[in-house]
Design a protein around this motif. Structure first.
Motif, mmCIF file in Angstrom:
data_model
loop_
_atom_site.group_PDB
_atom_site.id
_atom_site.type_symbol
_atom_site.label_atom_id
_atom_site.label_comp_id
_atom_site.label_asym_id
_atom_site.label_seq_id
_atom_site.Cartn_x
_atom_site.Cartn_y
_atom_site.Cartn_z
ATOM 1 N N UNK A 23 0.825 -1.213 0.000
ATOM 2 C CA UNK A 23 0.000 0.000 0.000
ATOM 3 C C UNK A 23 0.858 1.261 0.000
ATOM 4 N N UNK A 24 1.996 1.211 0.686
ATOM 5 C CA UNK A 24 2.885 2.375 0.711
ATOM 6 C C UNK A 24 3.440 2.659 -0.676
ATOM 7 N N UNK A 25 3.876 1.618 -1.368
ATOM 8 C CA UNK A 25 4.376 1.804 -2.735
ATOM 9 C C UNK A 25 3.256 2.295 -3.648
ATOM 10 N N UNK A 26 2.082 1.697 -3.520
ATOM 11 C CA UNK A 26 0.974 2.069 -4.391
ATOM 12 C C UNK A 26 0.571 3.522 -4.190
ATOM 13 N N UNK A 27 0.406 3.938 -2.939
ATOM 14 C CA UNK A 27 -0.053 5.299 -2.666
ATOM 15 C C UNK A 27 0.972 6.343 -3.062
ATOM 16 N N UNK A 28 2.241 6.119 -2.715
ATOM 17 C CA UNK A 28 3.271 7.114 -3.039
ATOM 18 C C UNK A 28 3.475 7.233 -4.547
ATOM 19 N N UNK A 29 3.533 6.114 -5.238
ATOM 20 C CA UNK A 29 3.717 6.148 -6.691
ATOM 21 C C UNK A 29 2.475 6.679 -7.395
ATOM 22 N N UNK A 30 1.304 6.444 -6.815
ATOM 23 C CA UNK A 30 0.079 6.984 -7.402
ATOM 24 C C UNK A 30 0.061 8.501 -7.332
ATOM 25 N N UNK A 31 0.475 9.062 -6.199
ATOM 26 C CA UNK A 31 0.484 10.520 -6.042
ATOM 27 C C UNK A 31 1.518 11.162 -6.969
ATOM 28 N N UNK A 32 2.750 10.665 -6.917
ATOM 29 C CA UNK A 32 3.811 11.248 -7.749
ATOM 30 C C UNK A 32 3.509 11.033 -9.228
#
Length: 221
Positions: A23-32
Motif C-alpha cells: 500500500x505504501x508503494x501504491x499510494x506514493x507512486x500513485x500521487x507522484x
C-alpha cells in the motif's frame, strides 16, 4: 493433501506488514505519478510538435510494454547505464511512477479535452495568467472529471504492484510466496494473498461507480 487454513494464522502479522509495504508503494507512486501524468497531459496538448511527439512516445512506450519488463530494466539496466547503485526499493518507485504517469496522462488528457472552449475564453476575458488558468480553473475541473478512471488506475497499479516481488522487495506477494515455500502450503497462503488483494481492490472498484453516479454527474458537467 488436506487444506488447513489455520496454518495461516501464525503468519498474519507478517502478511499485514507485506500489505502495508504494498500500500505504501501504491499510494506514493500513485500521487507522484498522477502529478507527473497531469504535466504530461498538458505537454501532449502543446502546440510544439517536438514536445508533443516526445511525450506521446513516452506514454505509448510505457503503456505498450509490460510493467515487469520496465521493472527489470530499471532494476538491472539503470545501474549499468548510469553507473549508479540503485537499491531495489528505489527501482520499484521509479518504475511504478513512470508507469503510473503514462496511464494517468491519458486520463487527464481526456478530462482536459472535455472542458468546453467557453472556460478558456473566460480565462482570457479575465486576463488570467497561464499559471493561474491551469491552477484555479483547468486543474480542478480536470481532476473532478478524471476521478473515476483515476481510481481505476490506482486499482490497476495496486494489482500490478505484485510484480515487485520479482526484484526481492518484501511486499505482500513476496511474503506470501516465501511463507508458502517454507511451509509447503502454497494453496492456503497463495489463496489468502489473493483474497487480501481482492478485499482491498474490490471496495475501490465499487467506489468508482458510486462516485460517478452520486457525485460527478451532479458537479462535474
Amino acid at each position: 493433501m488436506q487444506l488447513d487454513f489455520s496454518t495461516v494464522l501464525p503468519y498474519w502479522l507478517v502478511l499485514l506488514k507485506g500489505l502495508g509495504l504494498t500500500l505504501a508503494f501504491t499510494s506514493s507512486c500513485a500521487v507522484i505519478g498522477s502529478l507527473a501524468g497531469f504535466v504530461l497531459s498538458l505537454l501532449r496538448m502543446s502546440p510544439s510538435r517536438w514536445m508533443k511527439a516526445a511525450t506521446t512516445l513516452y506514454v505509448e512506450f510505457f503503456r505498450g510494454t509490460p510493467l515487469l519488463i520496465q521493472l527489470f530494466w530499471v532494476f538491472f539496466c539503470f545501474p549499468v547505464v548510469f553507473r549508479l547503485p540503485i537499491p531495489p526499493y528505489l527501482s520499484v518507485v521509479i518504475s511504478l511512477t513512470l508507469y503510473m504517469a503514462a496511464i494517468t496522462s491519458e486520463t487527464f488528457r481526456g478530462a482536459l479535452k472535455s472542458i468546453s472552449a467557453e472556460q478558456h475564453d473566460a480565462c482570457i476575458a479575465l486576463s488570467l495568467s497561464p499559471q493561474a488558468k491551469i491552477l484555479y480553473v483547468i486543474f480542478p475541473q480536470a481532476l473532478l472529471r478524471a476521478i473515476p478512471p483515476f481510481l481505476s488506475n490506482i486499482v490497476s497499479l495496486f494489482k500490478e504492484s505484485a510484480l515487485i516481488s520479482s526484484v526481492g522487495v518484501a511486499d505482500l506477494m513476496f511474503v506470501g510466496q516465501n511463507i508458502s515455500n517454507s511451509t509447503a502450503r502454497p494453496v492456503e497462503f497463495l489463496t489468502t494473498v489473493a483474497m487480501i488483494y481482492f478485499l482491498v481492490a474490490f471496495p475501490l472498484t465499487r467506489l468508482v461507480g458510486v462516485v460517478e453516479t452520486r457525485f460527478l454527474r451532479r458537479f462535474a458537467y
